[in-house]
Motif scaffolding. Structure first.
Motif, PDB file in Angstrom:
ATOM      1  N   THR A  38       0.846  -1.189   0.000  1.00  0.00           N
ATOM      2  CA  THR A  38       0.000   0.000   0.000  1.00  0.00           C
ATOM      3  C   THR A  38       0.882   1.240   0.000  1.00  0.00           C
ATOM      4  N   SER A  96      -3.440   3.523  -2.281  1.00  0.00           N
ATOM      5  CA  SER A  96      -3.670   2.532  -3.336  1.00  0.00           C
ATOM      6  C   SER A  96      -2.771   1.319  -3.115  1.00  0.00           C
ATOM      7  N   ALA A 126      -1.417  -0.491 -10.251  1.00  0.00           N
ATOM      8  CA  ALA A 126      -2.179  -0.036  -9.090  1.00  0.00           C
ATOM      9  C   ALA A 126      -3.592  -0.571  -9.178  1.00  0.00           C
ATOM     10  N   SER A 127      -4.224  -0.770  -8.025  1.00  0.00           N
ATOM     11  CA  SER A 127      -5.619  -1.214  -8.014  1.00  0.00           C
ATOM     12  C   SER A 127      -6.363  -0.581  -6.858  1.00  0.00           C
ATOM     13  N   LEU A 128      -7.654  -0.371  -7.085  1.00  0.00           N
ATOM     14  CA  LEU A 128      -8.561   0.148  -6.065  1.00  0.00           C
ATOM     15  C   LEU A 128      -9.872  -0.621  -6.176  1.00  0.00           C
ATOM     16  N   LYS A 187     -10.933   5.315  -2.917  1.00  0.00           N
ATOM     17  CA  LYS A 187     -10.230   6.406  -3.589  1.00  0.00           C
ATOM     18  C   LYS A 187      -8.908   6.638  -2.896  1.00  0.00           C
ATOM     19  N   THR A 188      -7.975   7.189  -3.653  1.00  0.00           N
ATOM     20  CA  THR A 188      -6.697   7.554  -3.053  1.00  0.00           C
ATOM     21  C   THR A 188      -6.903   8.830  -2.243  1.00  0.00           C
TER      22      THR A 188
END
Length: 117
Positions: free
Chosen positions: A13, A18, A39-41, A46-47
């Protein structure tokens, strides 16, 4: 020649929230001028809104849809979209659906170059 397999890179992380897997950066290759990560969400995540003093970033969306905000301008983004984030620009990405994207940083991403309000 350096070739790294994405599936062999451990996720972590970032300071903005993210989850990323470094594909090529100074931690796993003789990279000096840039970095490339996946990157993944998850949906609804949200970042944290932030900026980088030194790094210019490019996001390339692979899967999902989201909203991208850069210095107050908001746009919907999805697969095939490439987003330029200039150094010093406040930004945040939010996942409307699960997001997966590539993130290229030049100079390479560093936690110490991530700033919040």
């Amino acid at each position: 020649m350096t070739i790294n397999q994405l599936s062999e890179q451990a996720p972590f992380t970032t300071k903005d929230g993210s989850t990323i897997r470094s594909i090529l950066d100074s931690t796993n290759a003789p990279v000096q001028q840039q970095s490339l990560a996946e990157a993944s969400l998850p949906p609804g995540a949200k970042t944290d809104r932030h900026y980088h003093k030194a790094s210019e970033e490019i996001y390339f969306l692979l899967e999902g849809r989201g909203t991208m905000e850069i210095d107050g301008e908001v746009r919907v983004v999805g697969p095939g979209d490439a987003v330029l984030i200039p150094a010093g620009a406040w930004h945040q990405i939010e996942a409307l659906e699960g997001l997966r994207f590539l993130c290229c940083c030049a100079p390479p991403y560093r936690h110490e170059d991530t700033f919040f309000s």
